[in-house]
Design an enzyme around this catalytic site. Structure first.
Site, short mmCIF file in Angstrom:
data_model
loop_
_atom_site.label_atom_id
_atom_site.label_comp_id
_atom_site.label_asym_id
_atom_site.label_seq_id
_atom_site.Cartn_x
_atom_site.Cartn_y
_atom_site.Cartn_z
N CYS A 115 -8.94 -46.79 -21.06
CA CYS A 115 -8.89 -45.66 -22.06
C CYS A 115 -9.36 -46.25 -23.43
O CYS A 115 -9.72 -45.39 -24.44
CB CYS A 115 -7.51 -45.33 -22.24
SG CYS A 115 -6.83 -44.57 -20.48
N HIS A 262 -7.54 -40.46 -28.02
CA HIS A 262 -7.73 -40.64 -26.68
C HIS A 262 -6.91 -39.67 -26.18
O HIS A 262 -5.48 -39.74 -26.55
CB HIS A 262 -7.62 -41.98 -26.18
CG HIS A 262 -7.42 -42.05 -24.78
ND1 HIS A 262 -8.17 -41.42 -24.06
CD2 HIS A 262 -6.11 -42.48 -23.95
CE1 HIS A 262 -7.59 -41.66 -22.57
NE2 HIS A 262 -6.50 -42.35 -22.84
N ASN A 292 -6.97 -36.22 -18.53
CA ASN A 292 -7.13 -37.52 -19.39
C ASN A 292 -8.55 -38.06 -18.56
O ASN A 292 -8.23 -38.43 -17.24
CB ASN A 292 -6.09 -38.48 -19.13
CG ASN A 292 -6.20 -39.66 -19.64
OD1 ASN A 292 -7.57 -40.36 -19.95
ND2 ASN A 292 -5.06 -40.66 -19.77
O1 UT7 Z 1 -4.33 -43.00 -20.75
C1 UT7 Z 1 -4.04 -44.16 -20.53
C2 UT7 Z 1 -2.65 -44.33 -21.32
N1 UT7 Z 1 -1.90 -43.46 -20.11
C3 UT7 Z 1 -0.78 -42.73 -20.88
O2 UT7 Z 1 -0.47 -42.92 -22.00
C4 UT7 Z 1 0.41 -42.13 -19.77
C5 UT7 Z 1 1.70 -42.43 -20.37
N2 UT7 Z 1 2.69 -41.80 -19.74
C6 UT7 Z 1 2.90 -40.51 -19.50
O3 UT7 Z 1 2.10 -39.74 -20.04
C7 UT7 Z 1 4.17 -39.82 -18.86
O4 UT7 Z 1 4.97 -41.12 -18.53
C8 UT7 Z 1 3.77 -39.15 -17.46
C9 UT7 Z 1 3.21 -38.01 -17.68
C10 UT7 Z 1 2.99 -39.94 -16.62
C11 UT7 Z 1 5.17 -38.92 -16.59
O5 UT7 Z 1 5.95 -38.06 -17.50
P1 UT7 Z 1 7.66 -38.63 -17.64
O6 UT7 Z 1 8.07 -37.54 -18.49
O7 UT7 Z 1 7.57 -40.02 -18.20
O8 UT7 Z 1 8.06 -38.43 -15.94
P2 UT7 Z 1 8.66 -39.49 -15.14
O9 UT7 Z 1 7.58 -40.43 -14.75
O10 UT7 Z 1 9.73 -40.34 -15.76
O11 UT7 Z 1 9.15 -38.61 -13.80
C12 UT7 Z 1 10.28 -37.89 -13.96
C13 UT7 Z 1 10.30 -36.94 -12.68
C14 UT7 Z 1 10.45 -37.93 -11.63
O12 UT7 Z 1 11.51 -37.29 -10.68
P3 UT7 Z 1 12.91 -37.93 -10.41
O13 UT7 Z 1 12.79 -39.42 -10.25
O14 UT7 Z 1 13.47 -37.86 -11.94
O15 UT7 Z 1 13.47 -36.94 -9.52
C15 UT7 Z 1 9.09 -38.14 -10.95
O16 UT7 Z 1 9.40 -38.32 -9.48
O17 UT7 Z 1 9.18 -36.29 -12.49
C16 UT7 Z 1 8.66 -36.64 -10.84
N3 UT7 Z 1 7.09 -36.38 -11.06
C17 UT7 Z 1 6.57 -35.22 -10.79
N4 UT7 Z 1 7.10 -34.05 -10.44
C18 UT7 Z 1 6.21 -32.85 -10.26
C19 UT7 Z 1 6.25 -37.22 -11.13
N5 UT7 Z 1 5.04 -36.79 -11.08
C20 UT7 Z 1 5.41 -35.52 -10.91
C21 UT7 Z 1 4.36 -34.24 -10.70
N6 UT7 Z 1 4.89 -33.01 -10.27
N7 UT7 Z 1 3.00 -34.57 -10.72
#
Ligand code: UT7
Length: 335
Positions: A115, A262, A292
Protein backbone atom coordinates in the site's frame (compact mmCIF):
# COMPACT_ATOMS: atom_id res chain seq x y z
CA UNK A 1 20.30 20.03 -6.76
CA UNK A 2 17.48 19.80 -9.28
CA UNK A 3 13.75 20.06 -8.66
CA UNK A 4 11.43 17.20 -9.57
CA UNK A 5 7.86 17.65 -10.62
CA UNK A 6 4.88 15.50 -11.61
CA UNK A 7 4.12 16.59 -15.18
CA UNK A 8 1.66 13.92 -16.31
CA UNK A 9 -0.89 11.63 -14.65
CA UNK A 10 -2.91 8.68 -15.93
CA UNK A 11 -5.22 5.99 -14.59
CA UNK A 12 -6.93 2.87 -15.81
CA UNK A 13 -9.49 0.57 -14.18
CA UNK A 14 -11.08 -2.49 -15.81
CA UNK A 15 -14.63 -2.03 -17.13
CA UNK A 16 -16.07 -4.87 -15.08
CA UNK A 17 -17.92 -3.38 -12.08
CA UNK A 18 -18.44 -5.71 -9.10
CA UNK A 19 -20.96 -4.44 -6.57
CA UNK A 20 -21.32 -5.51 -2.95
CA UNK A 21 -24.47 -7.37 -3.95
CA UNK A 22 -22.46 -9.27 -6.58
CA UNK A 23 -20.06 -10.41 -3.84
CA UNK A 24 -22.98 -11.40 -1.58
CA UNK A 25 -23.91 -13.98 -4.22
CA UNK A 26 -20.51 -15.64 -3.76
CA UNK A 27 -20.03 -15.47 0.03
CA UNK A 28 -21.82 -14.67 3.27
CA UNK A 29 -21.59 -10.87 3.22
CA UNK A 30 -23.89 -7.95 2.51
CA UNK A 31 -23.91 -4.40 1.17
CA UNK A 32 -24.68 -2.84 4.57
CA UNK A 33 -21.68 -4.50 6.32
CA UNK A 34 -19.24 -3.57 3.56
CA UNK A 35 -20.40 0.05 3.30
CA UNK A 36 -20.56 0.59 7.04
CA UNK A 37 -17.11 -0.90 7.76
CA UNK A 38 -15.20 0.31 4.68
CA UNK A 39 -17.24 2.84 2.67
CA UNK A 40 -16.92 0.66 -0.44
CA UNK A 41 -19.93 0.41 -2.78
CA UNK A 42 -18.24 -1.30 -5.73
CA UNK A 43 -14.86 -2.17 -7.17
CA UNK A 44 -13.45 -3.22 -10.56
CA UNK A 45 -12.25 -6.71 -11.33
CA UNK A 46 -10.36 -7.92 -14.36
CA UNK A 47 -12.62 -10.24 -16.33
CA UNK A 48 -11.15 -13.40 -17.81
CA UNK A 49 -10.46 -12.70 -21.47
CA UNK A 50 -10.57 -8.89 -21.27
CA UNK A 51 -6.83 -8.80 -22.00
CA UNK A 52 -5.89 -7.05 -18.77
CA UNK A 53 -3.11 -7.96 -16.37
CA UNK A 54 -1.13 -5.94 -13.84
CA UNK A 55 1.39 -4.87 -16.50
CA UNK A 56 -1.20 -4.33 -19.24
CA UNK A 57 -3.19 -1.99 -16.97
CA UNK A 58 0.07 -0.27 -15.99
CA UNK A 59 0.82 0.42 -19.64
CA UNK A 60 -2.68 1.80 -20.25
CA UNK A 61 -2.30 4.25 -17.34
CA UNK A 62 1.28 5.10 -18.32
CA UNK A 63 0.34 5.95 -21.92
CA UNK A 64 -2.19 8.51 -20.67
CA UNK A 65 0.36 10.00 -18.25
CA UNK A 66 2.95 10.27 -21.02
CA UNK A 67 0.51 11.91 -23.42
CA UNK A 68 -0.43 14.49 -20.79
CA UNK A 69 3.26 15.09 -20.07
CA UNK A 70 3.73 15.59 -23.81
CA UNK A 71 6.52 13.04 -23.80
CA UNK A 72 7.26 9.95 -25.85
CA UNK A 73 8.04 6.55 -24.31
CA UNK A 74 11.59 7.02 -25.69
CA UNK A 75 12.04 10.08 -23.45
CA UNK A 76 11.69 8.03 -20.25
CA UNK A 77 14.98 7.36 -18.45
CA UNK A 78 13.73 4.97 -15.77
CA UNK A 79 10.66 2.97 -14.73
CA UNK A 80 9.73 2.53 -11.07
CA UNK A 81 6.91 0.02 -10.80
CA UNK A 82 5.08 -0.61 -7.53
CA UNK A 83 2.89 -3.70 -7.19
CA UNK A 84 2.21 -6.62 -4.88
CA UNK A 85 0.50 -8.56 -7.66
CA UNK A 86 2.98 -8.86 -10.55
CA UNK A 87 2.06 -10.99 -13.57
CA UNK A 88 4.95 -13.31 -12.74
CA UNK A 89 6.82 -14.22 -9.55
CA UNK A 90 9.92 -12.96 -11.37
CA UNK A 91 10.95 -10.93 -13.29
CA UNK A 92 8.94 -7.98 -11.99
CA UNK A 93 6.47 -5.92 -13.97
CA UNK A 94 8.88 -3.09 -14.74
CA UNK A 95 10.58 -4.98 -17.55
CA UNK A 96 7.20 -5.94 -19.03
CA UNK A 97 6.30 -2.24 -19.21
CA UNK A 98 9.69 -1.46 -20.78
CA UNK A 99 9.03 -4.06 -23.48
CA UNK A 100 5.34 -3.30 -24.08
CA UNK A 101 6.02 0.43 -24.41
CA UNK A 102 8.98 -0.17 -26.70
CA UNK A 103 11.28 1.88 -24.49
CA UNK A 104 15.05 2.18 -24.59
CA UNK A 105 17.04 -0.28 -22.44
CA UNK A 106 16.42 1.91 -19.42
CA UNK A 107 16.45 0.64 -15.82
CA UNK A 108 13.20 -0.89 -14.59
CA UNK A 109 12.97 -1.03 -10.82
CA UNK A 110 10.25 -2.98 -9.02
CA UNK A 111 9.05 -1.67 -5.67
CA UNK A 112 7.45 -4.10 -3.24
CA UNK A 113 6.01 -1.96 -0.51
CA UNK A 114 2.36 -2.82 -1.02
CA UNK A 115 0.00 0.00 0.00
CA UNK A 116 2.97 2.34 0.50
CA UNK A 117 4.42 1.29 -2.86
CA UNK A 118 3.51 4.40 -4.80
CA UNK A 119 4.87 6.79 -2.16
CA UNK A 120 8.08 4.74 -1.99
CA UNK A 121 8.26 4.77 -5.81
CA UNK A 122 7.74 8.54 -6.01
CA UNK A 123 10.50 8.95 -3.45
CA UNK A 124 12.88 6.82 -5.54
CA UNK A 125 12.06 8.85 -8.67
CA UNK A 126 12.53 12.08 -6.74
CA UNK A 127 16.01 11.06 -5.55
CA UNK A 128 17.21 10.03 -9.04
CA UNK A 129 15.99 13.31 -10.47
CA UNK A 130 17.30 15.54 -7.67
CA UNK A 131 20.81 14.08 -7.98
CA UNK A 132 20.77 14.79 -11.71
CA UNK A 133 21.08 11.15 -12.78
CA UNK A 134 17.78 11.03 -14.70
CA UNK A 135 15.45 13.56 -16.26
CA UNK A 136 12.16 11.70 -16.78
CA UNK A 137 11.02 8.84 -14.54
CA UNK A 138 7.82 6.87 -15.10
CA UNK A 139 6.27 5.88 -11.77
CA UNK A 140 3.49 3.28 -11.79
CA UNK A 141 1.26 1.55 -9.26
CA UNK A 142 -0.82 -1.33 -10.61
CA UNK A 143 -2.66 -4.25 -9.04
CA UNK A 144 -4.59 -7.30 -10.11
CA UNK A 145 -6.03 -8.34 -6.75
CA UNK A 146 -9.04 -10.22 -8.03
CA UNK A 147 -6.80 -12.94 -9.47
CA UNK A 148 -5.55 -13.94 -6.01
CA UNK A 149 -8.35 -13.49 -3.48
CA UNK A 150 -10.49 -16.05 -1.66
CA UNK A 151 -14.06 -15.31 -2.72
CA UNK A 152 -15.57 -17.85 -0.33
CA UNK A 153 -16.91 -16.83 3.09
CA UNK A 154 -13.56 -17.84 4.60
CA UNK A 155 -11.85 -14.94 2.82
CA UNK A 156 -14.61 -12.33 3.12
CA UNK A 157 -12.84 -9.96 5.53
CA UNK A 158 -10.14 -9.40 2.90
CA UNK A 159 -11.72 -10.11 -0.48
CA UNK A 160 -14.52 -7.52 -0.23
CA UNK A 161 -11.97 -4.74 0.27
CA UNK A 162 -9.60 -5.03 -2.66
CA UNK A 163 -10.02 -4.01 -6.30
CA UNK A 164 -8.01 -3.90 -9.54
CA UNK A 165 -6.58 -0.89 -11.37
CA UNK A 166 -3.52 1.17 -12.24
CA UNK A 167 -2.23 4.70 -11.99
CA UNK A 168 0.89 6.38 -13.34
CA UNK A 169 2.86 9.59 -12.99
CA UNK A 170 5.66 11.09 -15.06
CA UNK A 171 8.14 12.73 -12.70
CA UNK A 172 10.54 15.11 -14.43
CA UNK A 173 13.39 17.47 -13.80
CA UNK A 174 12.14 21.03 -13.51
CA UNK A 175 13.83 24.42 -13.54
CA UNK A 176 11.08 25.93 -11.40
CA UNK A 177 12.33 26.00 -7.81
CA UNK A 178 9.03 27.18 -6.37
CA UNK A 179 7.09 23.99 -7.11
CA UNK A 180 7.53 20.23 -7.27
CA UNK A 181 8.16 17.41 -4.81
CA UNK A 182 9.34 19.20 -1.66
CA UNK A 183 10.18 16.08 0.34
CA UNK A 184 9.31 12.44 0.95
CA UNK A 185 9.34 10.52 4.24
CA UNK A 186 9.48 6.72 4.43
CA UNK A 187 9.27 4.21 7.28
CA UNK A 188 8.99 0.52 8.06
CA UNK A 189 8.42 -1.71 11.08
CA UNK A 190 9.03 -5.33 10.10
CA UNK A 191 7.99 -6.81 13.42
CA UNK A 192 4.41 -6.56 12.16
CA UNK A 193 5.14 -8.26 8.82
CA UNK A 194 2.71 -11.13 9.45
CA UNK A 195 -0.29 -8.94 10.29
CA UNK A 196 -1.00 -8.21 6.63
CA UNK A 197 0.72 -10.72 4.43
CA UNK A 198 0.63 -13.40 1.78
CA UNK A 199 2.94 -16.22 2.81
CA UNK A 200 2.78 -18.61 -0.10
CA UNK A 201 3.80 -19.56 -2.67
CA UNK A 202 7.24 -18.50 -1.53
CA UNK A 203 10.54 -20.07 -0.55
CA UNK A 204 9.00 -20.71 2.88
CA UNK A 205 5.90 -22.32 1.41
CA UNK A 206 7.35 -23.58 -1.82
CA UNK A 207 5.19 -24.88 -4.63
CA UNK A 208 6.30 -28.56 -4.62
CA UNK A 209 5.59 -28.77 -0.89
CA UNK A 210 2.24 -27.16 -1.39
CA UNK A 211 1.36 -29.72 -4.02
CA UNK A 212 2.71 -32.60 -1.89
CA UNK A 213 1.01 -31.48 1.33
CA UNK A 214 -2.18 -30.68 -0.46
CA UNK A 215 -4.76 -30.17 2.33
CA UNK A 216 -6.13 -26.98 0.86
CA UNK A 217 -7.02 -25.32 4.14
CA UNK A 218 -3.38 -25.34 5.32
CA UNK A 219 -2.01 -23.56 2.30
CA UNK A 220 -1.38 -19.86 3.01
CA UNK A 221 -1.82 -18.74 -0.58
CA UNK A 222 -4.49 -16.16 0.17
CA UNK A 223 -3.71 -12.83 1.82
CA UNK A 224 -4.15 -12.62 5.59
CA UNK A 225 -5.05 -9.40 7.39
CA UNK A 226 -5.46 -8.77 11.10
CA UNK A 227 -7.94 -5.99 10.28
CA UNK A 228 -8.38 -4.29 13.63
CA UNK A 229 -4.64 -4.40 14.40
CA UNK A 230 -3.81 -2.89 11.00
CA UNK A 231 -6.51 -0.26 11.43
CA UNK A 232 -5.17 0.89 14.81
CA UNK A 233 -1.62 1.26 13.50
CA UNK A 234 -2.78 2.91 10.27
CA UNK A 235 -4.54 5.84 11.94
CA UNK A 236 -1.49 6.58 14.11
CA UNK A 237 1.14 6.24 11.37
CA UNK A 238 -0.82 8.17 8.71
CA UNK A 239 -1.13 11.22 10.99
CA UNK A 240 2.46 10.91 12.19
CA UNK A 241 4.05 10.78 8.74
CA UNK A 242 1.90 13.63 7.41
CA UNK A 243 2.95 15.81 10.35
CA UNK A 244 6.57 14.75 9.82
CA UNK A 245 6.44 15.89 6.19
CA UNK A 246 4.70 19.16 6.98
CA UNK A 247 7.15 19.99 9.79
CA UNK A 248 10.14 19.32 7.51
CA UNK A 249 8.83 22.09 5.24
CA UNK A 250 7.69 24.50 7.98
CA UNK A 251 4.06 23.87 7.04
CA UNK A 252 0.95 23.05 9.03
CA UNK A 253 -2.08 20.85 8.40
CA UNK A 254 -4.14 23.97 7.63
CA UNK A 255 -1.78 24.66 4.67
CA UNK A 256 -2.88 21.44 2.90
CA UNK A 257 -4.99 22.07 -0.19
CA UNK A 258 -5.44 18.40 -1.06
CA UNK A 259 -4.61 15.30 0.94
CA UNK A 260 -4.63 12.10 -1.10
CA UNK A 261 -4.54 9.28 1.41
CA UNK A 262 -4.02 5.69 0.29
CA UNK A 263 -7.57 4.39 -0.04
CA UNK A 264 -7.44 1.69 2.64
CA UNK A 265 -10.80 2.27 4.28
CA UNK A 266 -13.09 5.31 4.25
CA UNK A 267 -13.19 5.20 8.05
CA UNK A 268 -9.40 5.50 8.19
CA UNK A 269 -9.46 8.53 5.84
CA UNK A 270 -12.21 10.16 7.89
CA UNK A 271 -10.28 9.53 11.08
CA UNK A 272 -7.15 11.19 9.67
CA UNK A 273 -9.20 14.09 8.29
CA UNK A 274 -10.63 14.73 11.77
CA UNK A 275 -7.27 14.34 13.48
CA UNK A 276 -5.70 16.92 11.14
CA UNK A 277 -8.72 19.23 11.31
CA UNK A 278 -9.27 19.18 7.53
CA UNK A 279 -12.51 19.96 5.69
CA UNK A 280 -14.15 17.63 3.13
CA UNK A 281 -12.66 19.78 0.34
CA UNK A 282 -9.14 19.10 1.58
CA UNK A 283 -9.29 15.28 1.37
CA UNK A 284 -9.95 13.16 -1.72
CA UNK A 285 -11.64 9.77 -1.45
CA UNK A 286 -12.73 7.39 -4.20
CA UNK A 287 -12.62 4.07 -2.34
CA UNK A 288 -16.42 3.99 -2.74
CA UNK A 289 -15.96 3.22 -6.47
CA UNK A 290 -12.77 1.21 -6.62
CA UNK A 291 -12.15 -0.41 -3.23
CA UNK A 292 -8.57 -0.61 -2.02
CA UNK A 293 -6.25 -0.89 -5.02
CA UNK A 294 -3.07 -0.96 -2.90
CA UNK A 295 -0.13 0.56 -4.86
CA UNK A 296 -2.54 1.90 -7.48
CA UNK A 297 -4.83 3.71 -5.08
CA UNK A 298 -2.88 6.96 -4.69
CA UNK A 299 -2.08 7.47 -8.40
CA UNK A 300 -5.70 6.67 -9.37
CA UNK A 301 -7.03 9.11 -6.74
CA UNK A 302 -4.44 11.78 -7.58
CA UNK A 303 -5.30 11.51 -11.28
CA UNK A 304 -9.04 11.70 -10.61
CA UNK A 305 -8.64 14.69 -8.31
CA UNK A 306 -6.51 16.44 -10.94
CA UNK A 307 -8.98 15.57 -13.73
CA UNK A 308 -11.82 17.02 -11.63
CA UNK A 309 -9.93 20.32 -11.32
CA UNK A 310 -9.42 19.84 -7.59
CA UNK A 311 -5.65 20.32 -7.87
CA UNK A 312 -4.34 23.61 -9.22
CA UNK A 313 -0.98 25.22 -9.72
CA UNK A 314 0.47 26.36 -6.41
CA UNK A 315 -1.64 23.96 -4.31
CA UNK A 316 -0.05 22.02 -1.46
CA UNK A 317 -0.74 18.36 -2.21
CA UNK A 318 0.09 15.67 0.33
CA UNK A 319 0.25 11.95 -0.44
CA UNK A 320 0.25 9.52 2.47
CA UNK A 321 0.14 5.75 2.76
CA UNK A 322 0.29 2.91 5.24
CA UNK A 323 0.20 -0.83 4.71
CA UNK A 324 1.73 -4.27 4.81
CA UNK A 325 5.22 -4.50 6.26
CA UNK A 326 4.26 -2.39 8.07
CA UNK A 327 5.47 0.38 5.80
CA UNK A 328 4.27 3.96 5.61
CA UNK A 329 5.25 7.25 4.01
CA UNK A 330 4.29 10.70 2.81
CA UNK A 331 5.16 13.04 -0.04
CA UNK A 332 4.77 16.80 0.24
CA UNK A 333 4.23 18.43 -3.15
CA UNK A 334 3.82 22.05 -4.24
CA UNK A 335 1.82 21.70 -7.46
O1 UT7 B 1 -4.53 -1.10 2.72
C1 UT7 B 1 -3.67 -1.67 3.67
C2 UT7 B 1 -4.06 -1.33 5.02
N1 UT7 B 1 -5.31 -1.96 5.33
C3 UT7 B 1 -6.09 -1.42 6.21
O2 UT7 B 1 -5.77 -0.36 6.71
C4 UT7 B 1 -7.33 -2.16 6.64
C5 UT7 B 1 -7.58 -1.94 8.09
N2 UT7 B 1 -8.70 -2.68 8.63
C6 UT7 B 1 -9.98 -2.50 8.24
O3 UT7 B 1 -10.24 -1.76 7.33
C7 UT7 B 1 -11.07 -3.21 9.01
O4 UT7 B 1 -10.52 -3.83 10.14
C8 UT7 B 1 -11.87 -4.24 8.17
C9 UT7 B 1 -12.73 -3.53 7.15
C10 UT7 B 1 -10.93 -5.19 7.49
C11 UT7 B 1 -12.78 -5.06 9.07
O5 UT7 B 1 -13.65 -4.23 9.79
P1 UT7 B 1 -13.80 -4.40 11.37
O6 UT7 B 1 -14.75 -3.40 11.81
O7 UT7 B 1 -12.44 -4.38 11.98
O8 UT7 B 1 -14.47 -5.83 11.49
P2 UT7 B 1 -13.91 -7.16 12.19
O9 UT7 B 1 -12.78 -7.74 11.45
O10 UT7 B 1 -13.73 -6.90 13.66
O11 UT7 B 1 -15.15 -8.13 12.02
C12 UT7 B 1 -16.41 -7.89 12.66
C13 UT7 B 1 -17.38 -9.00 12.31
C14 UT7 B 1 -16.83 -10.38 12.54
O12 UT7 B 1 -17.89 -11.19 12.99
P3 UT7 B 1 -18.07 -11.52 14.57
O13 UT7 B 1 -16.80 -12.21 14.96
O14 UT7 B 1 -18.24 -10.19 15.23
O15 UT7 B 1 -19.28 -12.38 14.59
C15 UT7 B 1 -16.43 -10.86 11.14
O16 UT7 B 1 -16.49 -12.25 11.00
O17 UT7 B 1 -17.71 -8.92 10.90
C16 UT7 B 1 -17.51 -10.21 10.30
N3 UT7 B 1 -17.08 -10.01 8.90
C17 UT7 B 1 -17.96 -9.84 7.89
N4 UT7 B 1 -19.31 -9.83 7.85
C18 UT7 B 1 -19.90 -9.63 6.66
C19 UT7 B 1 -15.84 -9.92 8.41
N5 UT7 B 1 -15.87 -9.69 7.09
C20 UT7 B 1 -17.19 -9.64 6.74
C21 UT7 B 1 -17.86 -9.43 5.52
N6 UT7 B 1 -19.21 -9.43 5.54
N7 UT7 B 1 -17.21 -9.22 4.37
Amino acid sequence: MYTSKIIGLGRYVPENVVTNDDLAKRMDTNDAWIQERTGIKERRHIKKGDGNSTSVMAVKAAKIALERAELDAKDIDMIVFATLSPDMYFPGGGVEVQEMMNMRTIPALDVRNQCSGFVYAISVADQFIKTGMYKNVLVIGSENHSGGLDFTTRGRSVSVIFGDGAGAAVVSRSADETSGILSTHLHSEGKHKDELSLQGPSTEYWVPEIIADDPQENIPYYPYMNGQFVFKHAVVRFAEVIHEGLAANNLQASDIDMLIPHQANLRISQFIQKKLGLSDDQVFNNIQKYGNTTAASIPIALTEAWEAGKIKKGDLVVLAAFGSGFTWGSAIIRW
